[in-house]
Design a protein around this motif. Structure first.
Motif, mmCIF file in Angstrom:
data_model
loop_
_atom_site.group_PDB
_atom_site.id
_atom_site.type_symbol
_atom_site.label_atom_id
_atom_site.label_comp_id
_atom_site.label_asym_id
_atom_site.label_seq_id
_atom_site.Cartn_x
_atom_site.Cartn_y
_atom_site.Cartn_z
ATOM 1 N N UNK A 1 28.402 26.951 40.328
ATOM 2 C CA UNK A 1 28.394 28.162 41.157
ATOM 3 C C UNK A 1 28.865 29.333 40.302
ATOM 4 N N UNK A 2 28.097 30.402 40.319
ATOM 5 C CA UNK A 2 28.470 31.610 39.586
ATOM 6 C C UNK A 2 29.161 32.565 40.558
ATOM 7 N N UNK A 3 30.438 32.860 40.303
ATOM 8 C CA UNK A 3 31.247 33.714 41.155
ATOM 9 C C UNK A 3 31.398 35.083 40.506
ATOM 10 N N UNK A 4 31.146 36.124 41.277
ATOM 11 C CA UNK A 4 31.299 37.497 40.795
ATOM 12 C C UNK A 4 32.273 38.243 41.704
ATOM 13 N N UNK A 5 33.124 39.040 41.084
ATOM 14 C CA UNK A 5 34.166 39.728 41.857
ATOM 15 C C UNK A 5 34.373 41.133 41.326
ATOM 16 N N UNK A 6 34.524 42.080 42.244
ATOM 17 C CA UNK A 6 34.876 43.457 41.905
ATOM 18 C C UNK A 6 35.781 43.999 42.998
ATOM 19 N N UNK A 7 36.800 44.728 42.619
ATOM 20 C CA UNK A 7 37.673 45.371 43.595
ATOM 21 C C UNK A 7 38.191 46.672 43.016
ATOM 22 N N UNK A 8 38.688 47.546 43.890
ATOM 23 C CA UNK A 8 39.213 48.828 43.450
ATOM 24 C C UNK A 8 40.189 49.391 44.445
ATOM 25 N N UNK A 9 40.958 50.377 44.002
ATOM 26 C CA UNK A 9 41.954 50.996 44.865
ATOM 27 C C UNK A 9 42.253 52.404 44.368
ATOM 28 N N UNK A 10 42.938 53.162 45.205
ATOM 29 C CA UNK A 10 43.417 54.499 44.852
ATOM 30 C C UNK A 10 44.921 54.411 44.605
#
Length: 462
Positions: free
Chosen positions: A177-186
């Protein structure tokens, strides 16, 4: 002709008797989940309630043991569709509402079965087991606790099913399984009089600068699935399926999302004094980004199902699904400033185990048409105080429907699922970030959401 019309009407009434109670059960507690019920139209139309459907190649995507009972010796299906979800937050004090963007994702599925002997059948599946995404505006109440997320999984498994007896089979799937993750914040950082030097008594903070950061990463991890099918008699079948959990230490890369977003006085609300902007720009130029903790965990799923063939036209199934505890996503990115690191005050997501239950029904209309419907209710994966718009976590449910039409030597199918989040009031999303740090205002914020899942596909035997 008249008899055919009566059969259609009767089948429609039977499907409604099953589908309408599901729909009413779904209305009080709906939400979106990280896991998708299926990537093909048949599984979507059944809401994933199909681990005991012994004569369905699509169902073998969830329970590899079902490959042994697929009627055709060689068959395959291909599917494509769209997954859409939207979340919203409403601030009670101002009655203002913020909606998430980045709502749509393409999904796809592929499955195949090859019977090598009366007892051994090999299979292949490609699907999308996980999707969760959304982007909020930079002024939303939850921006300091995370304003964007993109979590997805693509899975490929080679399967095998062994028929111990004509009515009893076991199955195994192995793959990746190929898992991709992105997150962001101020984030906000204090602006000293000399922004290139650490804040101190001699270099006091006079204002705060606001900026945004993000991070992304991906990893391919092992995947497996287990299954069991027991046909007690021609009418009753039991199914048991287990999908592995996924754990990955992602090598996250953090980056700046546009430099200086704004600058304020020390209270975090008032306009800054004249001359603050050059110092704020200098501070942003002297900072670097920091990636958050890279641990990503997605829980395992274990499902038990009972299928009953009511008559030659109508088949229904009821499932119980256990989602194991352990959902965890990487921590949000931060900043390294001359005065030290700055991180989001968000509390890390940690899911708890919960039970889900659902039903699906299938009605065969003559030799051409098949109607399908299903519904699933899942208990909350997060405590009520920790529910937030990006990861959700409240009780969730779905209602779905679809149809199949036999044509071109196979079956052309369509499936659609509707999702809508349960309204949840929380008091920890809205806050003020001043020179002294972040503090929650305790203002009530309502978290809502909705989603759609649809696909079209074609299955054929060879």
């Amino acid at each position: 002709m008249a008899q055919g019309i009566r059969n259609v009407i009767g089948a429609g009434r039977a499907l409604c008797r099953v589908a309408l109670p599901l729909g009413w059960a779904v209305i009080p507690a709906m939400a979106q989940s990280v896991a998708l019920p299926a990537s093909d139209p048949v599984g979507i139309a059944r809401s994933g309630i199909q681990v005991a459907y012994g004569y369905s190649l699509e169902a073998a995507s969830l329970n590899p043991a079902l490959l042994a009972s697929v009627p055709e010796g060689r068959s395959a299906f291909i599917a494509g569709g769209l997954e859409a979800q939207s979340a919203q937050t409403s601030l009670e004090a101002s009655q203002q509402t913020w909606y998430s963007d980045d709502r749509n994702r393409a999904i796809g599925g592929l499955g195949a079965a090859f019977r090598l002997s009366p007892r051994l059948t090999l299979g292949l599946k490609v699907d999308t087991p996980f999707e969760r995404h959304g982007v909020f505006a930079s002024d939303s109440p939850n921006r300091f606790l995370g304003d964007r997320l993109d979590l997805s999984g693509r899975r490929l498994e080679v399967q095998a099913a062994w028929a111990i007896t004509p009515g009893l089979s076991i199955g195994l799937g192995l793959g990746v399984a190929n898992l991709r993750f992105q997150s962001g914040t101020v984030l906000r950082a204090g602006i000293p009089l000399d922004p290139t030097q650490p804040a101190s008594t001699a270099n006091p903070v006079d204002g705060v600068a606001e900026t945004a950061v993000a991070q992304n990463g991906s990893k391919t991890v092992p995947s497996y699935s287990l299954g069991l099918r027991w046909a007690i008699n021609p009418r009753w079948t039991l199914g048991l399926a287990h999908q592995s959990s996924y754990r990955a230490d992602l090598s996250l890369s953090a980056y700046d999302r546009g430099g200086l977003l704004g600058f304020y006085a020390n209270d975090g609300l008032s306009p800054a004094l004249l001359g603050t902007q050059p110092r704020a720009l200098a501070l942003v130029g002297a900072t670097s980004t920091l990636a958050g903790s890279g641990r990503l965990e997605l829980p395992s799923l274990t499902t038990f199902g009972v299928r009953h063939r009511l008559n030659p036209m109508i088949t229904w199934e009821a499932d119980l699904r256990w989602t194991a505890p352990g959902l965890q996503v990487p921590g949000l990115p931060g900043l390294e400033t001359p005065s030290g690191p700055v991180y989001s005050p968000a509390v890390g997501v940690r899911g708890k185990g919960h039970l889900g239950y659902g039903m699906s029904a299938e009605v065969a209309l003559g030799k051409r048409w098949t109607l399908r419907a299903g519904g699933l209710v899942d208990r909350n994966a997060q405590d009520a105080l920790n529910v937030e718009p990006l990861m959700g976590g409240s009780s969730q449910a779905t209602f779905s429907a679809g149809a199949g039409y036999r044509v071109w030597g196979g079956e052309l199918s369509f499936g659609y699922q509707f999702r809508q989040s349960q309204d949840q009031d929380v008091t920890n999303l809205n806050g003020v970030w001043s020179a002294g740090g972040y503090r929650s205002t305790g203002t009530r914020v309502r978290v809502e959401g909705m989603g759609h899942l649809l696909a079209i596909g074609f299955r054929r035997s060879f």
